[in-house]
Design an enzyme around this catalytic site. Structure first.
Site, short mmCIF file in Angstrom:
data_model
loop_
_atom_site.label_atom_id
_atom_site.label_comp_id
_atom_site.label_asym_id
_atom_site.label_seq_id
_atom_site.Cartn_x
_atom_site.Cartn_y
_atom_site.Cartn_z
NE ARG B 97 -9.18 63.84 -48.29
CZ ARG B 97 -9.98 64.56 -47.53
NH1 ARG B 97 -10.98 65.24 -48.06
NH2 ARG B 97 -9.79 64.61 -46.23
CE LYS B 132 1.34 47.20 -29.90
NZ LYS B 132 0.45 46.63 -28.89
CE LYS B 164 8.67 44.19 -27.23
NZ LYS B 164 7.40 44.37 -27.94
CD GLU B 194 7.58 42.54 -22.68
OE1 GLU B 194 7.54 43.32 -23.65
OE2 GLU B 194 7.26 41.34 -22.76
CG ASP B 215 3.95 43.00 -21.02
OD1 ASP B 215 3.32 43.95 -21.55
OD2 ASP B 215 3.92 41.83 -21.42
#
Lengths: 280, 280, 280, 280, 280, 280
Positions: B97, B132, B164, B194, B215
């Protein structure tokens, strides 16, 4: 959940993301600058992971304060505020991505679970997860399943017995396998057997196991199996069940359906964090 | 990848899944029983994670032998054998597994990446990931992106600067922020800013930063931005780019597009392991 | 710096020094006895490590209070008080040696760095460190370099590319090596090439790398190299540069000089801790 | 040395230096490329740390073979080959800096120790270290002292008693302090008392302690102290002893001199690694 | 047992005992000296822990070879050889005490268990352990119980439900407590309820729990309880059962008796290791 | 004791017992429910481990408050309250078993030690422990010995020298062995030699070792040995000494008797925790 384990997962995630230090923030944001941040969910979702997100910021700095705006397991509409953080701006920027990554994964699992739970609502059948979780995140994945209204199958290879075809053939059949298990394990461990045919269903019933898993059966065979078992064991339907097929499986009379995709294929809701402007 | 880190991720995953021990297998499978297992992929996919799967079995028992049938990054059709393991049956069932969970996550990431890479193939634009990723699995997620033909954005908050909006406003604008960063950091760190408007693009160019992230701009504004930057910095398009919108973004003339969903919303291909029957 | 990493270094150091327990202090000092201790620096130095020393005492006992008397990076004359601690006497004696060991190493690095930074002050050239740090203490060594007015070269093998002769010859020359690197790595990683001859300088410029390291060149060759590069890349002088030779290297027109001895050969300033007499 | 502890120090150092992976080498050096590397020492030195360097390469890859060319503790002249490594080129480049950092620190300590040991050779007095070691490296620092011909003082606060002024005044004098220690500790722990005056010497002798440390005494007072103690305890001279003052201290008749600078101010010998050219 | 967990317990024990290094052996035994050692048990005992002892020596040095002379769970008479080790003398002396400490604890548990198992042999009742184990050694303690012929109760607070008086009163009685548990937990977890009166027995039966624990009942009440339960649940007798009282408890008709002293009060058999003389 | 080590032992024990979470308590006890619990000792005992028990609850939840009712090392009669805890009911039930397991083991060791200490009280001889402790619990076992009025022998293989027959024969006799040890070790390490005959006693005295262990000698031979040694070294009697034989051994004139059973065969006193009823 054991909070010592959760703390470890959170520290590991922060170390992974922060690495040797947040060079952008350390260079630009003064150490004593403070902010309020708001976390919004920009898609429909069931929220899970607020406690973990809180722990992320508390691990960066115990003085950060986290105010959840909804409760774990709450469904929210797109655009909802789900939490607010007050603290040093550096703390918020340090923890931002890690906290959001947890929230997005866990809310994704909860949202997906809720969808299938709703689909079978009329039947009273329980929706449970599997061991197909992201490595290292099982406790959180399974917690999120509960927040979505599901229940948990076993947590690992150690807390319940599940005899699959390989075990059965190695032991020489269902009866022999169950006997060996009973001889070695104490009285506090559930025993489940995976079956694929009606003959195996009958064999399994004869051994008195606690749970019988109907693996990849069509609905008609499931119904027949349920009739054979007739309350002598808990009946679990398993194998490729999706949101679309869940209701038909559930209506076969089984007690439980287990769904791997609850945790192996998770779509993240859009959750983001913004600092509030200081003033107007 | 640093193999000491991968070993740690693998041991952690095994401890999570095996827990106090595999009670089913220990009860039923004799310690010296040996088997050959085959891993098949039952959907179209790009395969990644074979080395990690191998390490899973080697961690359970160094005597297990793992034979990959394809190479990392290979696309396979549904039903393909992708690896074979020879060893003690207990070893195979213990690691099954965990090995599959790694393979499914990593191949899912690689498959998704390949899809977008293909979509922008005509443009020569690079597809890169974000931070992410699943907490604790970043190294493997980013490796899988490379296997799918993508490239990696920064690995954490420490190995490159990304300024940012919060950084920029705290510092008092782009110029001030970049100056502070340059004063504090050495000459070996890339600086990215950004921007969301053409004015900011111009400001950013003036500071001489290495990379400018557009962005959430619409394609027209992206094209104008590219013209303003005109080779003075690498240009990255970012923000909600999907397989459907990737080509239009790429055709705006940017150098790189970054895509969060490569790693935050991963669909697992159907990969499973079976023991070969002893004989015929 | 990532405080989770610093905390780990501090705990490790305390476990190393305290071992199974401070037998002298436990036998002789009553558990509730309290003291004030003063830390003096008895040589001229640039102070670094006060925050780490504070963490040492806080790790032994969160109730100890640490009052820095100077700021990180401050130069002090011999005999200066640099900090004061109030707390249980046992806490102070437990943490004393560990705190001083950190302070002495880090202030030694900062002091040494300041010396070379001063020597090249007139040129505007930056002084940077190398990876020749004490194993396990790199983050602190590099922090101390910054406190001494220097800047940091890369932190490890992972956060920037440095192609040395072995890499270049394996790849078949500078151009081939840089191409391979660009194919594998994303757009957020700096690429530096080490060169030893003017021919190599020209080759390196042609590849468009970000940084060119002039390795062990004499000042005349350095000057010629700077003229060839002519702003196309950051130029770093490296190789056996000492406080004595730093100015000549800096005056060659390079942007950066890297100095291994900042961290590999550190002379500890004389820093000691004394309990204040109770009074009479 | 406990090899489990050494292994931990080595793994930590490699993780610190390799980080997420050696991006230069992975990009440019083929996985199966093999090399021979030679380590030279380019200054006069006493070599220590070959076993640790070997473990560095073995940790990167167990198939690397390390051939020491000298023995631990051997003095070498400038330019001597001290070891050779055969293995995958990637392995050698991965471990290079970490192995050299250990070798340089440890050989630096050994070289420094040898210098002072030689200086007092005629007296038969032992040179010992202190707890002023690099945090996290105490075991290796103290091992290197032995390789330089010195001996070790206690390893931590736990393995022997050392009563300093703070302990003595808290307890109410030497006699009271020693009595408290004897009441609490077993018969297997050495007790040392630090004294600064002849009165204290006499007091210490009266308590029957095992070792008396003469702290920062001038040679004349040391000689008088030795006469008072007259074999009743081991006598240690301590406090700012350097290579220049060591002989005078040693000639006072003490048994042992302890020297902090053996480990707190270490000059690294010039040790470097080169790959052998493939052929001619 | 999960071997990763056992390995961790063994490494921890070795680090605890060897500490910074075995100073006696390193000083006196040449590194290449080899020996054969024999482990004898000098009292009657049931042997458990040979695999762990083997792992102790293998952890010190993988080249040591361990030859068990009996099998796990074998009863031996006083004076029996139970194992032999060949390897470097240093390895044997390093691991000796740690290996013996494991063997003595585990064989002590197994011996004690066997005594009670024998006492109730005629009844077919199972003897199980509790969570009253030595902190950090639960897996090994419970393994030793199995080697003594006993079986295991739950391994922790997580792998089965046991509702005690505090849970029952907080929930408002047996029925409410069981309902809450069923609502929160999946179908793979056993539920046991502790009862002290016949009324509670009846309540428990009504809820359909899996196991009913008769806590500190006298034999007559136990017999009545068994009659009431009448096969509807597994019946466990618990509370101060000793080797003397075990048979009477077992003859009441219960299925299982649980005995805390199996692991909380363990008498170590006399097991020792001797090096064989080289020859004559 | 080093509190960092104790904290680690406590966290490990909690993780072992709580596992993935306390499923019974989480299901039934509301998160904000609070209780007062009392810990009683239901047999005669010397109490040790209250500080560790307190740390158990504090680790589960820092807000729990622990009130010891007796002091460490106090003898109590059966039925005595020894501590009280106020806090969340979940916290108390989570930590209960782990806290009791520590208290029972440590109080068992202390009680046993007190018995033998009392038996030899008239002689002034010290009772010390050995390294025959539960793996992973040595620090706590040895602390408990002190609480019972005993003292500690060495803590590991590293903090003192003990030359046994194997060392002596490998070195070529007592004199040679002691010489080798003195050459390698510093002046802060005690040296003990194990002897079995009067000849060896004489040899040992001649070497000037610090401690002589009379191994398994009968009382008459012990007396003769003491006369031979005559104050030249500390004399320790060792080997199978029990509460019954302790006085005779002690009266032989030795300084110390060491007793393995203090820690290898521990009978747990009956200690239990009960929640106070809310009201009447």
């Amino acid at each position: 959940m054991n909070h010592l384990l959760v703390r470890e997962v959170v520290e590991r995630a922060l170390r992974e993301d922060v690495g040797r230090g947040d060079v952008s923030t350390e260079a630009v944001i003064p150490a004593d600058d403070r902010s309020i941040a708001v976390i919004h969910c920009r898609s429909r979702a069931v929220i899970a992971g607020l406690g973990v997100a809180e722990l992320v910021f508390a691990t960066v700095d115990p003085d950060a304060v986290f105010y959840p705006a909804v409760e774990e397991g709450d469904p929210v509409s797109s655009g909802s505020e789900i939490a607010r953080i007050e603290g040093r701006t550096r703390t918020i920027l340090n923890g931002e991505r890690t906290a959001l990554n947890f929230l997005q994964r866990m809310s994704g699992v909860a949202t997906q679970t809720r969808g299938i739970v709703r689909a079978v609502d009329s039947t009273g059948v329980r929706v449970v997860d599997t061991r197909k979780t992201a490595p290292g995140l099982r406790l959180l994945d399974k917690y999120a399943v509960r927040m979505g209204g599901g229940a948990n199958h076993r947590f690992g290879l150690d807390d319940a017995v599940l005899l699959k075809d390989n075990h059965l053939s190695a032991a020489g059949g269902v009866a022999a396998a169950v006997k060996q298990v009973r001889g070695r394990l104490g009285h506090m461990v559930m025993i489940e057997v995976e079956v694929t045919t009606l003959d195996e269903v009958q064999e399994a019933v004869a051994t008195g196991v606690d749970v019988i898993m109907l693996d990849n059966m069509d609905p008609a065979t499931m119904r027949k199996s349920v009739r054979i078992i007739s309350g002598a064991a808990t009946v679990e339907a398993s194998g490729g069940i999706t949101r679309e097929t869940a209701l038909e499986a559930a209506e076969s009379g089984v007690d439980v359906i287990s769904v791997g995709s609850l945790t192996h294929s998770v779509v993240a809701p859009d959750i983001s964090l913004n600092l509030l402007e200081d003033d107007a």
